[in-house]
Design a protein around this motif. Structure first.
Motif, PDB file in Angstrom:
ATOM      1  N   MET B   1       0.840  -1.195   0.000  1.00  0.00           N
ATOM      2  CA  MET B   1       0.000   0.000   0.000  1.00  0.00           C
ATOM      3  C   MET B   1       0.878   1.249   0.000  1.00  0.00           C
ATOM      4  SD  MET B   1      -3.117   0.859   2.525  1.00  0.00           S
ATOM      5  CE  MET B   1      -4.019   2.372   2.359  1.00  0.00           C
ATOM      6  N   VAL B   2       0.534   2.159  -0.894  1.00  0.00           N
ATOM      7  CA  VAL B   2       1.337   3.382  -1.011  1.00  0.00           C
ATOM      8  C   VAL B   2       0.831   4.431  -0.020  1.00  0.00           C
ATOM      9  CG1 VAL B   2       2.111   5.202  -2.580  1.00  0.00           C
ATOM     10  CG2 VAL B   2       1.689   2.901  -3.448  1.00  0.00           C
ATOM     11  N   GLN B   3       1.743   4.950   0.784  1.00  0.00           N
ATOM     12  CA  GLN B   3       1.349   6.016   1.722  1.00  0.00           C
ATOM     13  C   GLN B   3       1.200   7.339   0.963  1.00  0.00           C
ATOM     14  OE1 GLN B   3       0.763   6.021   5.114  1.00  0.00           O
ATOM     15  NE2 GLN B   3       0.733   3.803   4.929  1.00  0.00           N
ATOM     16  N   PRO B   4       0.091   8.070   1.176  1.00  0.00           N
ATOM     17  CA  PRO B   4      -0.032   9.376   0.518  1.00  0.00           C
ATOM     18  C   PRO B   4       0.989  10.355   1.091  1.00  0.00           C
ATOM     19  CG  PRO B   4      -1.806   9.066   2.073  1.00  0.00           C
ATOM     20  CD  PRO B   4      -1.054   7.773   2.042  1.00  0.00           C
ATOM     21  N   LEU B   5       1.494  11.230   0.223  1.00  0.00           N
ATOM     22  CA  LEU B   5       2.421  12.266   0.674  1.00  0.00           C
ATOM     23  C   LEU B   5       1.627  13.390   1.342  1.00  0.00           C
ATOM     24  CD1 LEU B   5       4.851  12.568  -2.355  1.00  0.00           C
ATOM     25  CD2 LEU B   5       5.471  11.927  -0.026  1.00  0.00           C
ATOM     26  N   THR B   6       1.957  13.713   2.559  1.00  0.00           N
ATOM     27  CA  THR B   6       1.271  14.815   3.246  1.00  0.00           C
ATOM     28  C   THR B   6       2.256  15.926   3.538  1.00  0.00           C
ATOM     29  OG1 THR B   6       1.656  13.773   5.369  1.00  0.00           O
ATOM     30  CG2 THR B   6      -0.476  13.355   4.325  1.00  0.00           C
ATOM     31  N   LYS B   7       1.759  17.162   3.533  1.00  0.00           N
ATOM     32  CA  LYS B   7       2.613  18.317   3.769  1.00  0.00           C
ATOM     33  C   LYS B   7       1.806  19.357   4.527  1.00  0.00           C
ATOM     34  CE  LYS B   7       5.161  21.799   1.148  1.00  0.00           C
ATOM     35  NZ  LYS B   7       5.224  22.430  -0.168  1.00  0.00           N
ATOM     36  N   ALA B   8       2.381  19.908   5.586  1.00  0.00           N
ATOM     37  CA  ALA B   8       1.666  20.918   6.380  1.00  0.00           C
ATOM     38  C   ALA B   8       1.710  22.261   5.678  1.00  0.00           C
ATOM     39  CB  ALA B   8       2.302  21.031   7.762  1.00  0.00           C
ATOM     40  N   ILE B   9       0.543  22.884   5.506  1.00  0.00           N
ATOM     41  CA  ILE B   9       0.509  24.244   4.948  1.00  0.00           C
ATOM     42  C   ILE B   9       0.775  25.226   6.093  1.00  0.00           C
ATOM     43  CG2 ILE B   9      -1.005  23.727   2.996  1.00  0.00           C
ATOM     44  CD1 ILE B   9      -3.330  24.787   4.692  1.00  0.00           C
ATOM     45  N   PRO B  10       1.224  26.436   5.794  1.00  0.00           N
ATOM     46  CA  PRO B  10       1.499  27.418   6.856  1.00  0.00           C
ATOM     47  C   PRO B  10       0.258  27.650   7.718  1.00  0.00           C
ATOM     48  CG  PRO B  10       2.261  28.241   4.737  1.00  0.00           C
ATOM     49  CD  PRO B  10       1.494  26.996   4.463  1.00  0.00           C
ATOM     50  N   HIS B  11       0.423  27.620   9.014  1.00  0.00           N
ATOM     51  CA  HIS B  11      -0.730  27.798   9.893  1.00  0.00           C
ATOM     52  C   HIS B  11      -0.292  28.406  11.200  1.00  0.00           C
ATOM     53  CE1 HIS B  11       0.314  24.367  12.540  1.00  0.00           C
ATOM     54  NE2 HIS B  11       0.915  23.932  11.441  1.00  0.00           N
ATOM     55  N   PHE B  12      -1.244  29.031  11.875  1.00  0.00           N
ATOM     56  CA  PHE B  12      -1.023  29.577  13.218  1.00  0.00           C
ATOM     57  C   PHE B  12      -2.109  28.978  14.094  1.00  0.00           C
ATOM     58  CE2 PHE B  12      -1.707  32.813  16.522  1.00  0.00           C
ATOM     59  CZ  PHE B  12      -0.414  32.921  17.016  1.00  0.00           C
ATOM     60  N   GLY B  13      -1.746  27.965  14.874  1.00  0.00           N
ATOM     61  CA  GLY B  13      -2.762  27.194  15.569  1.00  0.00           C
ATOM     62  C   GLY B  13      -3.638  26.492  14.538  1.00  0.00           C
ATOM     63  N   LYS B  14      -4.932  26.757  14.603  1.00  0.00           N
ATOM     64  CA  LYS B  14      -5.841  26.185  13.601  1.00  0.00           C
ATOM     65  C   LYS B  14      -6.134  27.157  12.464  1.00  0.00           C
ATOM     66  CE  LYS B  14      -8.132  22.700  16.357  1.00  0.00           C
ATOM     67  NZ  LYS B  14      -9.400  22.205  16.905  1.00  0.00           N
ATOM     68  N   ILE B  15      -5.518  28.345  12.522  1.00  0.00           N
ATOM     69  CA  ILE B  15      -5.786  29.362  11.495  1.00  0.00           C
ATOM     70  C   ILE B  15      -4.814  29.197  10.341  1.00  0.00           C
ATOM     71  CG2 ILE B  15      -5.968  31.836  11.034  1.00  0.00           C
ATOM     72  CD1 ILE B  15      -6.313  32.187  14.110  1.00  0.00           C
ATOM     73  N   THR B  16      -5.341  29.017   9.154  1.00  0.00           N
ATOM     74  CA  THR B  16      -4.521  28.973   7.947  1.00  0.00           C
ATOM     75  C   THR B  16      -4.854  30.179   7.086  1.00  0.00           C
ATOM     76  OG1 THR B  16      -6.160  27.740   6.703  1.00  0.00           O
ATOM     77  CG2 THR B  16      -4.553  26.449   7.946  1.00  0.00           C
ATOM     78  N   LEU B  17      -4.067  30.431   6.054  1.00  0.00           N
ATOM     79  CA  LEU B  17      -4.344  31.553   5.156  1.00  0.00           C
ATOM     80  C   LEU B  17      -5.696  31.378   4.472  1.00  0.00           C
ATOM     81  CD1 LEU B  17      -0.893  32.197   3.466  1.00  0.00           C
ATOM     82  CD2 LEU B  17      -2.130  33.746   4.965  1.00  0.00           C
TER      83      LEU B  17
END
Lengths: 80, 74
Positions: B1-17
């Protein structure tokens, strides 16, 4: 060159006054609260002016600004 | 099974752009509403009258007082 009248079709044909009022004031809580605060801010000087005008009209002739005109410089002679 | 690539987007706590942009219009309206709220309670403060209320075109006349110089205490 005009070959007759131009017909414009809109998806929202006619908004009633109440629809506009609802969309601009009541739909969002922020605009609703903002309208209340704005009305409150306007109400303060309006009430002040209205009550002052009524009071000064009710007591016309008894106020200092009216009495002052009837003295004719008598206050200056009272000094000695 | 191939693991999906995940990447964190810029965020401040739970607030994202992304969700900040979504909330921005409503936050701006709340900013305006709270400004009028402050105006209500600072209506009688001289500094606020001089800086904010007296320059208002028609309504500003209410805060501009011109008493007769004779009537002022010496």
């Amino acid at each position: 060159m005009s070959k007759g009248r131009k017909i414009v079709l809109t998806l929202t044909p006619h908004q009633s006054f109440y629809t506009t009022l609802y969309n601009t004031v009541f739909k969002r809580n922020s605009t609703f609260v903002g309208t209340i605060f704005f009305a409150g801010f306007l109400f303060q000087p309006a009430l002040d002016s209205a009550l002052t005008a009524w009071f000064e009209n009710h007591n016309k002739g008894k106020l200092w600004k009216d009495v002052k005109l009837t003295l004719n410089g008598a206050a200056e002679e009272d000094d000695e | 099974m191939v693991q999906p690539l995940t990447k964190a987007i810029p965020h401040f706590g739970k607030i994202t752009l992304q969700n900040l942009a979504y909330y921005a219009p409503n936050l701006a309206l709340w900013g305006g509403a709270s400004t009028f709220g402050l105006f209500i309670f600072t209506e009688g403060v001289p500094v606020f009258q001089d800086t904010f209320f007296k320059p208002i075109p028609v309504l500003g006349q209410h805060w501009i007082k011109n008493p007769d110089p004779q009537d002022l205490p010496q």
